[in-house]
Design a protein around this motif. Structure first.
Motif, PDB file in Angstrom:
ATOM      1  N   LEU A  55       4.920  -2.166   6.126  1.00  0.00           N
ATOM      2  CA  LEU A  55       3.471  -2.269   5.645  1.00  0.00           C
ATOM      3  C   LEU A  55       3.619  -2.870   4.263  1.00  0.00           C
ATOM      4  CD1 LEU A  55       0.333  -1.359   6.046  1.00  0.00           C
ATOM      5  CD2 LEU A  55       1.258   0.876   5.182  1.00  0.00           C
ATOM      6  N   ILE A  56       2.621  -3.526   4.087  1.00  0.00           N
ATOM      7  CA  ILE A  56       2.371  -4.116   2.598  1.00  0.00           C
ATOM      8  C   ILE A  56       0.803  -4.034   2.321  1.00  0.00           C
ATOM      9  CG2 ILE A  56       2.221  -6.318   1.186  1.00  0.00           C
ATOM     10  CD1 ILE A  56       4.450  -7.318   2.743  1.00  0.00           C
ATOM     11  N   GLU A  57       0.397  -3.564   1.308  1.00  0.00           N
ATOM     12  CA  GLU A  57      -0.746  -3.329   0.873  1.00  0.00           C
ATOM     13  C   GLU A  57      -1.326  -4.227  -0.322  1.00  0.00           C
ATOM     14  OE1 GLU A  57      -1.910   1.053   2.349  1.00  0.00           O
ATOM     15  OE2 GLU A  57      -1.798   0.936   0.129  1.00  0.00           O
ATOM     16  N   ALA A  62      -2.042 -12.894   2.297  1.00  0.00           N
ATOM     17  CA  ALA A  62      -1.788 -11.954   3.365  1.00  0.00           C
ATOM     18  C   ALA A  62      -1.330 -12.941   4.704  1.00  0.00           C
ATOM     19  CB  ALA A  62      -3.161 -11.377   3.666  1.00  0.00           C
ATOM     20  N   ASN A  63      -2.082 -14.225   4.755  1.00  0.00           N
ATOM     21  CA  ASN A  63      -1.574 -14.897   5.945  1.00  0.00           C
ATOM     22  C   ASN A  63      -0.321 -15.505   5.861  1.00  0.00           C
ATOM     23  OD1 ASN A  63      -3.790 -14.709   7.501  1.00  0.00           O
ATOM     24  ND2 ASN A  63      -5.040 -16.024   6.244  1.00  0.00           N
ATOM     25  N   ALA A  64       0.331 -15.736   4.656  1.00  0.00           N
ATOM     26  CA  ALA A  64       1.639 -16.334   4.277  1.00  0.00           C
ATOM     27  C   ALA A  64       2.490 -15.214   4.780  1.00  0.00           C
ATOM     28  CB  ALA A  64       1.729 -16.628   3.055  1.00  0.00           C
ATOM     29  N   ILE A  65       2.407 -13.932   4.526  1.00  0.00           N
ATOM     30  CA  ILE A  65       3.244 -12.822   4.757  1.00  0.00           C
ATOM     31  C   ILE A  65       3.180 -12.676   6.209  1.00  0.00           C
ATOM     32  CG2 ILE A  65       3.527 -10.269   4.537  1.00  0.00           C
ATOM     33  CD1 ILE A  65       2.295 -10.669   1.630  1.00  0.00           C
ATOM     34  N   ALA A  66       2.144 -12.644   6.848  1.00  0.00           N
ATOM     35  CA  ALA A  66       2.015 -12.296   8.290  1.00  0.00           C
ATOM     36  C   ALA A  66       2.683 -13.519   9.086  1.00  0.00           C
ATOM     37  CB  ALA A  66       0.489 -12.207   8.777  1.00  0.00           C
ATOM     38  N   TYR A 102       0.773  -5.619   8.266  1.00  0.00           N
ATOM     39  CA  TYR A 102       1.777  -4.581   8.790  1.00  0.00           C
ATOM     40  C   TYR A 102       2.542  -5.222  10.240  1.00  0.00           C
ATOM     41  CZ  TYR A 102      -2.743  -3.483  11.433  1.00  0.00           C
ATOM     42  OH  TYR A 102      -3.681  -3.547  12.017  1.00  0.00           O
ATOM     43  N   SER A 103       3.451  -4.650  10.434  1.00  0.00           N
ATOM     44  CA  SER A 103       4.319  -5.076  11.555  1.00  0.00           C
ATOM     45  C   SER A 103       3.946  -5.245  12.983  1.00  0.00           C
ATOM     46  CB  SER A 103       5.742  -4.366  11.528  1.00  0.00           C
ATOM     47  OG  SER A 103       5.671  -2.943  11.887  1.00  0.00           O
ATOM     48  N   ASP A 104       3.266  -4.199  13.402  1.00  0.00           N
ATOM     49  CA  ASP A 104       2.764  -4.271  14.552  1.00  0.00           C
ATOM     50  C   ASP A 104       1.780  -2.911  14.854  1.00  0.00           C
ATOM     51  OD1 ASP A 104       4.463  -2.034  14.928  1.00  0.00           O
ATOM     52  OD2 ASP A 104       5.846  -3.447  16.312  1.00  0.00           O
ATOM     53  N   GLU A 105       1.271  -2.712  15.847  1.00  0.00           N
ATOM     54  CA  GLU A 105       0.279  -1.704  16.040  1.00  0.00           C
ATOM     55  C   GLU A 105       0.827  -0.456  15.848  1.00  0.00           C
ATOM     56  OE1 GLU A 105      -2.954  -1.797  16.162  1.00  0.00           O
ATOM     57  OE2 GLU A 105      -2.829  -3.928  16.417  1.00  0.00           O
ATOM     58  N   LYS A 106       2.130  -0.090  16.118  1.00  0.00           N
ATOM     59  CA  LYS A 106       2.960   1.066  16.115  1.00  0.00           C
ATOM     60  C   LYS A 106       3.815   1.015  14.804  1.00  0.00           C
ATOM     61  CE  LYS A 106       1.026   3.341  19.334  1.00  0.00           C
ATOM     62  NZ  LYS A 106       0.253   4.560  19.296  1.00  0.00           N
ATOM     63  N   SER A 162       5.908 -12.424  11.186  1.00  0.00           N
ATOM     64  CA  SER A 162       4.952 -12.346  12.586  1.00  0.00           C
ATOM     65  C   SER A 162       4.221 -10.901  12.451  1.00  0.00           C
ATOM     66  CB  SER A 162       5.971 -12.392  13.510  1.00  0.00           C
ATOM     67  OG  SER A 162       6.654 -13.889  13.780  1.00  0.00           O
ATOM     68  N   TRP A 163       3.729 -10.629  11.372  1.00  0.00           N
ATOM     69  CA  TRP A 163       3.138  -9.406  11.136  1.00  0.00           C
ATOM     70  C   TRP A 163       1.478  -9.748  11.483  1.00  0.00           C
ATOM     71  CZ3 TRP A 163       4.874  -6.001   6.487  1.00  0.00           C
ATOM     72  CH2 TRP A 163       6.394  -5.484   6.890  1.00  0.00           C
ATOM     73  N   ILE A 164       0.768  -8.510  11.320  1.00  0.00           N
ATOM     74  CA  ILE A 164      -0.775  -8.556  11.403  1.00  0.00           C
ATOM     75  C   ILE A 164      -1.660  -8.431  10.210  1.00  0.00           C
ATOM     76  CG2 ILE A 164      -2.547  -7.505  12.488  1.00  0.00           C
ATOM     77  CD1 ILE A 164      -0.350  -6.346  14.491  1.00  0.00           C
ATOM     78  N   VAL A 165      -2.709  -9.042   9.732  1.00  0.00           N
ATOM     79  CA  VAL A 165      -3.508  -8.950   8.621  1.00  0.00           C
ATOM     80  C   VAL A 165      -4.506  -8.172   9.084  1.00  0.00           C
ATOM     81  CG1 VAL A 165      -4.944  -9.885   7.071  1.00  0.00           C
ATOM     82  CG2 VAL A 165      -2.782 -11.172   7.676  1.00  0.00           C
ATOM     83  N   ASP A 166      -4.810  -6.808   8.784  1.00  0.00           N
ATOM     84  CA  ASP A 166      -5.938  -6.285   9.330  1.00  0.00           C
ATOM     85  C   ASP A 166      -7.077  -6.618   9.280  1.00  0.00           C
ATOM     86  OD1 ASP A 166      -7.510  -4.030   9.816  1.00  0.00           O
ATOM     87  OD2 ASP A 166      -6.361  -2.371   8.771  1.00  0.00           O
ATOM     88  N   GLU A 167      -7.708  -6.933  10.241  1.00  0.00           N
ATOM     89  CA  GLU A 167      -9.236  -7.578  10.146  1.00  0.00           C
ATOM     90  C   GLU A 167     -10.363  -6.499  10.458  1.00  0.00           C
ATOM     91  OE1 GLU A 167      -9.766 -10.788   9.933  1.00  0.00           O
ATOM     92  OE2 GLU A 167      -7.547 -11.217   9.770  1.00  0.00           O
ATOM     93  N   ARG A 168     -10.042  -5.185  10.236  1.00  0.00           N
ATOM     94  CA  ARG A 168     -11.051  -4.176  10.481  1.00  0.00           C
ATOM     95  C   ARG A 168     -11.663  -4.124   9.249  1.00  0.00           C
ATOM     96  NH1 ARG A 168      -7.447   0.697  11.965  1.00  0.00           N
ATOM     97  NH2 ARG A 168      -6.047  -0.238  10.679  1.00  0.00           N
TER      98      ARG A 168
END
Length: 116
Positions: free
Chosen positions: A80-82, A101-105, A13-17, A109-115
């Protein structure tokens, strides 16, 4: 095998918000030309990895990350990408999905959900 199996999808996803958006046409071009996915429909892409079909979907989420849609038609921007996780997961598929996922991020400059 990692905790990857606890979830049905991996989020990028793009950022926290979820405020930064990219144009649908830009992500489509990236998925097809760079990641070598096939377009299924608007903002929905697929690729075979080790005989498993991997599906990725671009979405427009609200500020807390929720979304609801009946169709992806008409969506012009996403934040957001799933990437769906196949039931028959192995280390090669997991590594390939993380690479995607890392290529997209990295590109956007997006975030890969690590949770997990």
């Amino acid at each position: 095998m990692s905790d990857f199996l606890l979830y049905d999808y991996l989020m990028i996803y793009s950022d926290e918000k979820y405020t930064k958006k990219i144009k649908a046409i830009e992500i489509e071009k990236f998925f097809i030309e760079i990641l070598e996915f096939n377009k299924i429909s608007n903002l929905k892409f697929s690729k075979m990895i080790n005989d498993e079909l991997i599906i990725a979907t671009g979405l427009l989420a609200e500020s807390e990350g929720s979304y609801a849609f009946y169709t992806l038609e008409g969506i012009k921007e996403i934040n957001l990408i799933e990437i769906d996780i196949p039931q028959k997961m192995n280390i090669e598929i997991e590594e390939s999905i993380l690479e995607i996922a890392n290529a997209i991020a990295s590109k956007f400059s997006w975030i890969v959900d690590e949770r997990r």
